[in-house]
Design a protein around this motif. Structure first.
Motif, short mmCIF file in Angstrom:
data_model
loop_
_atom_site.label_atom_id
_atom_site.label_comp_id
_atom_site.label_asym_id
_atom_site.label_seq_id
_atom_site.Cartn_x
_atom_site.Cartn_y
_atom_site.Cartn_z
N GLU A 50 -29.98 55.49 -93.08
CA GLU A 50 -28.95 56.50 -93.36
C GLU A 50 -28.26 56.34 -94.72
OE1 GLU A 50 -28.40 59.12 -91.64
OE2 GLU A 50 -29.68 58.62 -89.92
N ARG A 51 -28.34 55.16 -95.32
CA ARG A 51 -27.68 54.90 -96.61
C ARG A 51 -26.20 55.29 -96.59
NH1 ARG A 51 -31.32 52.12 -100.17
NH2 ARG A 51 -33.24 52.22 -98.95
N PRO A 52 -25.41 54.66 -95.71
CA PRO A 52 -23.99 55.03 -95.59
C PRO A 52 -23.17 54.51 -96.77
CG PRO A 52 -24.42 53.11 -94.26
CD PRO A 52 -25.75 53.54 -94.81
N ASP A 53 -22.00 55.10 -96.95
CA ASP A 53 -21.04 54.57 -97.92
C ASP A 53 -20.24 53.42 -97.31
OD1 ASP A 53 -21.48 56.61 -100.02
OD2 ASP A 53 -20.65 57.98 -98.51
N ILE A 54 -19.91 53.57 -96.01
CA ILE A 54 -19.06 52.61 -95.30
C ILE A 54 -19.73 52.18 -93.99
CG2 ILE A 54 -16.83 52.22 -94.18
CD1 ILE A 54 -16.53 52.58 -97.16
N VAL A 55 -19.68 50.89 -93.72
CA VAL A 55 -20.12 50.36 -92.42
C VAL A 55 -18.94 49.64 -91.78
CG1 VAL A 55 -21.72 48.84 -91.20
CG2 VAL A 55 -22.48 50.05 -93.27
N LEU A 56 -18.54 50.09 -90.60
CA LEU A 56 -17.52 49.40 -89.81
C LEU A 56 -18.25 48.37 -88.95
CD1 LEU A 56 -15.37 52.48 -88.70
CD2 LEU A 56 -14.99 50.95 -90.65
#
Length: 223
Positions: A50-56
């Motif tokens: 997914e290439r996220p900006d943020i990972v929690l």
């Protein structure tokens, strides 16, 4: 032209936590929920897709914990920002999270606005260690990391050493302070702080504030 939304995923072994946070993210106009994972391995796999900006990222998860997953994720996707999201208010997790490359540390009992603001701040490149408990742990962790060696010796290895004022600014950055707060504490203008931050990033080869703080801790440039 709509503003590009912040892409977010979460890794947590508790479905209720994942679904609850997912609902909060989905209703934000400036954010996009990109999926969830139940352990560290799944989080890395999902992030690569997914290439996220943020990972929690939760800490205690089966198969691969959040610290190891953060370390692997930052190696494979250095631009992704990881916020450690956990129940455990432990200095060890804060310190290891920073060493792994996390952009911040947030407790699960944070209110939704604090979580959302932290996501936005991390996306801007800020370090997220603003609660009083986290500030105390960061202070202790920084002191421990610097105890083995004087910062003057460590700084001498830089091709273009930091000035005393730049070192002061870097110290405040390590505590997660914003430019306006640094300006107030050091009695200088906010524009001057921005100039110092820019010079610091250039001198130590950091891409953003979070990377600068991680480098400062690892190399014992701060107390």
């Amino acid at each position: 032209m709509p503003t590009e939304r912040i892409r977010v995923i979460i890794a947590d072994d508790q479905p209720l936590i994942r679904h609850g946070l997912g609902f909060i993210i989905k209703v934000q106009q400036d954010m996009e929920w990109c999926g969830e994972a139940g352990n560290g391995h799944e989080a890395v796999t999902l992030a690569l897709k997914e290439r996220p900006d943020i990972v929690l990222m939760d800490v205690q998860m089966p198969e691969q914990d959040g610290i190891e997953a953060t370390r692997e994720l930052k190696r494979l996707l250095p631009d992704a920002k990881v916020i450690i999201l956990t129940t455990f208010d432990l200095e060890e997790y804060v310190y290891e999270g920073i060493r792994a490359g996390a952009a911040g540390y947030l407790l699960k009992d944070a209110d939704p606005d604090e979580l959302l603001n932290s996501i936005r701040a991390a996306h801007r490149g800020e370090a997220i260690y603003r609660t009083s408990a986290a500030a105390k742990m960061i202070s202790e962790a920084l002191q421990m990391s610097a105890a083995a060696q004087g910062k003057k010796d460590a700084l001498s290895n830089l091709p273009d050493p930091l000035t005393d004022r730049e070192l002061e600014v870097l110290q405040e950055m390590a505590y997660g302070l914003k430019n306006e707060d640094i300006a107030a504490r050091l009695h200088i203008s906010e524009s001057t702080v921005k100039t110092h931050v820019h010079r610091i990033l250039q001198k130590i080869g950091a891409e953003d504030r979070t990377q600068a703080v991680v480098l400062a801790i690892r190399n014992r440039w701060v107390d």
